[in-house]
Write a protein that holds these residues in place. Structure first.
Motif, short mmCIF file in Angstrom:
data_model
loop_
_atom_site.label_atom_id
_atom_site.label_comp_id
_atom_site.label_asym_id
_atom_site.label_seq_id
_atom_site.Cartn_x
_atom_site.Cartn_y
_atom_site.Cartn_z
N GLU A 123 7.61 -16.05 -8.76
CA GLU A 123 7.04 -14.88 -8.08
C GLU A 123 6.33 -13.96 -9.08
N PHE A 124 6.80 -14.00 -10.34
CA PHE A 124 6.22 -13.15 -11.38
C PHE A 124 5.39 -13.99 -12.35
N SER A 125 4.49 -14.77 -11.78
CA SER A 125 3.56 -15.56 -12.60
C SER A 125 2.63 -14.62 -13.35
N ARG A 126 2.01 -15.14 -14.40
CA ARG A 126 1.08 -14.32 -15.18
C ARG A 126 -0.04 -13.77 -14.30
N LYS A 127 -0.53 -14.61 -13.40
CA LYS A 127 -1.62 -14.18 -12.53
C LYS A 127 -1.18 -13.04 -11.63
N GLU A 128 0.04 -13.14 -11.10
CA GLU A 128 0.53 -12.10 -10.20
C GLU A 128 0.85 -10.81 -10.97
N VAL A 129 1.48 -10.94 -12.12
CA VAL A 129 1.85 -9.76 -12.91
C VAL A 129 0.61 -9.00 -13.36
N LYS A 130 -0.44 -9.73 -13.66
CA LYS A 130 -1.67 -9.09 -14.15
C LYS A 130 -2.24 -8.11 -13.13
#
Length: 470
Positions: free
Chosen positions: A259-266
């Motif tokens: 859920e906290f992938s790099r893409k999402e966190v960005k």
């Protein structure tokens, strides 16, 4: 809005800003030698003048007035009165002057103006009366930890009073402020901190946090009693700990969550509010997996220690916000004033805030082994250094121009004094990669690393206490 200096009778200011008291219990930070009668007089003059002249934000962004934080940190580590006053002259030049609020705050309109910084002085005056009448424990229990001042049935989330959220929000500034008041017995710091919390924005908290189900409450149980009556010491060995779900275990789990992938966190970089609006339920689910079992002797102090280590690791391995480290210092001073139920609420809410800040600052990986290998030189004494490395560090922090240095180095010195004897392997069963390499030298390494980041123009810290990237 009219700018005005608030007027108080001398007796009122004397009651709000007395001579600092002794630390509230054995785990609170000890005072360094050095202060004199003149030092106390200078400190109190600064605190009183700031209280009457300045707003808690120095402009509309808002950024916080740190005057009292620096003054009290300097006092506690032995700075002279003349230095405290000199820094006050420097810091007061950029402050926003006091403004007259549109109306007074009462019980009837208390919720109506939360989050509006025009009412800061009105909330401060309100809490001055409340604190005088009820004392610190009852004030915190009613206005910060009760359901009444956090969730009102029928209101949208954005319109909830959410005092605990505001208390911990905005990088823990109100928590730090009230923490100083609790640590040093200064009511003026408490009322300023609660006034500040009242004009912070509402951040995410789950409504069920304040439900009584699942929380064992013993009104007479206080953290101070645990410290004074427990047979084990705060520096007890690893064998005496219960191998339950450690804070490090939660850090390890959340690092693996897709859920906290790099893409999402960005998407939410530096946007804690946006992150918690979208992913707050998940962040809180992890915070609630963190075991707090008060049937175990010493559990509250153990979980407080886990908070301290977790925040120190996030800071040191990822150059994250200093305000993840400095507020943990005040858990030792605030927890004793709370019922057991509120102690649990505070610890869990604090840990959830830690997780949120970590993710919103880019969710950097916690390369503990890399940190240990890369900072080995910072934990080794050399012949040209004083025997006690922290004496040199604290002395340097006293005269450092950055107002965050005295606060964070005071914190690291204190943490080293109570946890510095932790051996390697102490955290080996927590599930966090590299944790087995940690020992009590973490706090010396962190203090020296902070010096490297700030000395000679290398990665100076901004006004918000974040390292400025190269």
């Amino acid at each position: 809005m009219a700018v005005v200096q608030q007027t108080y009778r001398d007796s009122e200011l004397d009651a709000l800003f007395p001579t600092p008291s002794y630390p509230p219990h054995v785990l609170a930070p000890a005072r360094y030698p050095g202060p004199s009668a003149e030092t106390v007089e200078a400190l109190i003059r600064v605190l009183k003048d700031n209280h009457t002249k300045h707003h808690i934000f120095f402009h509309d962004k808002p950024l916080h007035n740190h005057i009292s934080h620096r003054a009290l940190a300097l006092y506690s580590i032995g700075a002279s009165g003349s230095l405290i006053e000199e820094y006050y002259k420097q810091d007061s030049g950029r402050q926003r002057l006091a403004i007259t609020p549109p109306e007074a705050i009462t019980e009837e309109n208390f919720v109506d103006h939360l989050g509006d910084n025009k009412y800061y002085f009105a909330y401060k005056n309100f809490f001055t009366k409340v604190l005088e009448e009820k004392g610190l424990s009852a004030t915190l229990e009613e206005y910060v930890f009760s359901k009444k001042y956090n969730f009102i049935d029928g209101r949208d989330a954005s319109a909830q009073p959410a005092l605990l959220s505001r208390f911990l929000g905005s990088a823990f500034h109100a928590f730090i402020h009230v923490g100083y008041g609790a640590e040093m017995g200064i009511p003026g710091m408490v009322v300023e901190g609660l006034g500040m919390a009242s004009v912070h924005e509402n951040e995410f908290l789950p409504p069920h946090l304040f439900d009584p189900s699942g929380i064992v409450e013993k009104e007479t149980s206080r953290l101070a009693s645990l410290f004074l009556n427990a047979k084990t010491s705060p520096a007890s060995s690893r064998l005496e700990r219960q191998p339950r779900n450690h804070a490090f275990s939660i850090l390890a789990k959340i690092q693996q969550d897709p859920e906290f992938s790099r893409k999402e966190v960005k998407k939410y970089f530096k946007d804690l509010e946006g992150l918690m609006s979208t992913h707050g339920d998940t962040v809180w689910r992890y915070a609630e997996e963190w075991t707090i079992d008060v049937s175990q002797p010493g559990e509250i102090e153990r979980k407080m220690e886990e908070c301290i280590w977790a925040n120190a690791i996030i800071y040191t391995t990822s150059s994250c916000n200093m305000h993840l480290v400095t507020p943990t210092l005040f858990l030792t001073s605030l927890l004793p004033y709370l019922t057991q139920k509120s102690q649990i609420i505070l610890l869990r809410a604090y840990f959830a805030s830690t997780l949120g800040w970590w993710i919103a600052r880019g969710f950097p990986s916690l390369d503990i082994q890399g940190f240990v290998n890369g900072t080995s030189h910072l934990s080794e004494s050399s012949e040209d250094k004083v025997t006690n490395e922290f004496l040199d560090i604290v002395q340097s922090a006293i005269t450092h121009p950055n107002d965050h240095m005295s606060k964070i180095q005071r914190a690291f010195a204190h943490f080293s004094s109570i946890y510095g004897t932790r051996p390697k392997g102490y955290f080996k069963d927590t599930g966090l990669e590299g944790a087995e390499a940690l020992d009590g030298s973490l706090f010396l390494r962190a203090a020296r690393l902070t010096e490297e980041w700030t000395d000679e123009g290398r990665r100076p810290f901004s006004q918000e206490a974040f390292p400025v990237k190269d």
